[in-house]
Design an enzyme around this catalytic site. Sequence first.
Site, short mmCIF file in Angstrom:
data_model
loop_
_atom_site.label_atom_id
_atom_site.label_comp_id
_atom_site.label_asym_id
_atom_site.label_seq_id
_atom_site.Cartn_x
_atom_site.Cartn_y
_atom_site.Cartn_z
N ARG A 51 32.50 6.88 22.41
CA ARG A 51 33.70 6.93 21.56
C ARG A 51 33.40 6.64 20.10
O ARG A 51 34.15 7.07 19.21
CB ARG A 51 34.79 5.98 22.10
CG ARG A 51 36.08 6.03 21.27
CD ARG A 51 37.27 5.41 21.98
NE ARG A 51 37.00 4.09 22.49
CZ ARG A 51 36.96 2.98 21.76
NH1 ARG A 51 37.21 3.02 20.47
NH2 ARG A 51 36.69 1.81 22.32
N TYR A 105 47.12 28.03 10.21
CA TYR A 105 47.02 28.09 11.68
C TYR A 105 48.27 27.39 12.27
O TYR A 105 48.67 26.32 11.79
CB TYR A 105 45.73 27.40 12.13
CG TYR A 105 45.75 27.02 13.59
CD1 TYR A 105 45.87 28.02 14.56
CD2 TYR A 105 45.69 25.70 13.99
CE1 TYR A 105 45.92 27.69 15.90
CE2 TYR A 105 45.73 25.37 15.34
CZ TYR A 105 45.86 26.37 16.28
OH TYR A 105 45.92 26.04 17.61
N ASP A 177 40.44 24.07 5.43
CA ASP A 177 39.99 24.47 6.77
C ASP A 177 39.12 25.71 6.59
O ASP A 177 39.60 26.77 6.20
CB ASP A 177 41.23 24.77 7.63
CG ASP A 177 40.88 25.14 9.07
OD1 ASP A 177 39.77 25.69 9.28
OD2 ASP A 177 41.70 24.92 9.97
N LYS A 202 35.40 27.79 17.47
CA LYS A 202 35.34 29.20 17.05
C LYS A 202 33.90 29.58 16.69
O LYS A 202 33.03 29.51 17.53
CB LYS A 202 36.32 29.42 15.90
CG LYS A 202 37.65 28.68 16.03
CD LYS A 202 38.46 29.11 17.23
CE LYS A 202 39.79 28.36 17.25
NZ LYS A 202 40.48 28.42 18.50
C1 PLP Z 1 41.97 28.00 11.49
C2 PLP Z 1 42.08 27.07 12.65
N1 PLP Z 1 42.00 25.75 12.45
C3 PLP Z 1 42.11 24.88 13.47
C4 PLP Z 1 42.31 25.29 14.75
C5 PLP Z 1 42.44 24.27 15.87
O1 PLP Z 1 41.25 24.21 16.57
P1 PLP Z 1 41.10 23.67 18.08
O2 PLP Z 1 41.75 24.66 18.98
O3 PLP Z 1 39.60 23.57 18.23
O4 PLP Z 1 41.75 22.34 18.13
C6 PLP Z 1 42.39 26.65 15.03
C7 PLP Z 1 42.62 27.12 16.40
O5 PLP Z 1 42.83 28.28 16.65
C8 PLP Z 1 42.28 27.58 13.95
O6 PLP Z 1 42.37 28.89 14.14
#
Ligand code: PLP
Length: 385
Positions: A51, A105, A177, A202
């Site tokens: 953790r 997102y 992001d 991803k």
């Molecule tokens: C641009 C983006 N940021 C964050 C996330 C969240 O990621 P996770 O599903 O790994 O929690 C996603 C998920 O699709 C995403 O497309």
Amino acid sequence: MANANQGIDTRLIHAGEPEKRICGAVSLPVFQSSTFAYAGHPGYDELKYIRMNNTPNHEVLHRKLAALENTEAALVTASGMAAISTTLLALFSPGDHILVQNCLYGGTQDFIVSDFVPLGFQFDFIDAEDPSSWAARLKPNTRGLYVETITNPLLRVGDLKALAEFAAANGLIAMIDNTFATPVNFRPAEWGYDICLHSCTKYLNGHSDIVAGAVAGKGHLLKKIAHKLIHLGGSLDPHACFLLHRGMKTLALRVRHQNRSALAIAETLAAHPAVARVNYPGLPGRPGYDRARELLEGFGGMVSFELKGGLAAAERFMQRVKIPIVAPSLGGVETLVTRPATTSHAGMSARERQAAGITDSLIRLSVGIEDTRDLRQDFEQALNG
Ligand SMILES: Cc1ncc(COP(=O)(O)O)c(C=O)c1O
């Protein structure tokens, strides 16, 4: 061992690896041990425990990610959402106001819209492509700015350089992001961002077999985030660390192929009479194309589009394609298609989606590493049918 002057391909393989190979192992073994023998560690955060996010599998990833993003520090988390929520909870306090890009997102947007107010945080949306509108949104308690490099699912690229400059000029923590671009196509720290976030689920992992996240950025901010992560418990399991580490080694090869393939597919779609609109930052003539060219080393593997026949045509297309799998998520070796209104952005209300320009008939495509010609032929047969 890698150094900062080496290319990203070399850093992906060698950066952050243990100086002395463990028992000579070329591939870092999985340390599937929840706890480790006490060796006089100086504080709670340093105790060796999964953790605390500090097994050898975590630490190699932290060093490698920092080397790739060109940041002082980095850490991995149990998911992209764990990286995003932990970062926001670590860096802001009740009463703080944050400027947020108006198309994100769906999970991030839902977290901000649903959870910020009960947490005592304030926010305002901004149009990341219109610098003249930002100053009016500033408040005396504005502390942060949150954007995406390439937005999900409309693939817009904001004025990322001006955004980082605006944040610095106004004392805001600039967060971005970078999931869609990856450090192969864009490294936010080099443009002035303080914090760079990833869903490693991803492209960084790239094989659709784990959920993971990452934060990279300035050392003093990462210290706070690492400490909050210990409390919230969103640490990554060592086996998932192992898979992420393995997947990352081929990131540059995959992403460069996906950049080329997605551009070719976007061009094929744009030229087809059944297609009404294609969203891809690398299509000349599209709004923001010049900016995307200046900022990005590649335009990424994501494309979204609308068909002239609307929702019925979108459903027909998704049933007719043979190579892609109809599934949410993105960034893997296999091509995926989805309708964001039913998957990635289903957490938003229909009104919020409409305001963001996400129609029910929008199709999002995550281009994999299959042969580009096969994918183009498959899309053409699906559109002609
Ligand atoms: C641009 C983006 N940021 C964050 C996330 C969240 O990621 P996770 O599903 O790994 O929690 C996603 C998920 O699709 C995403 O497309």
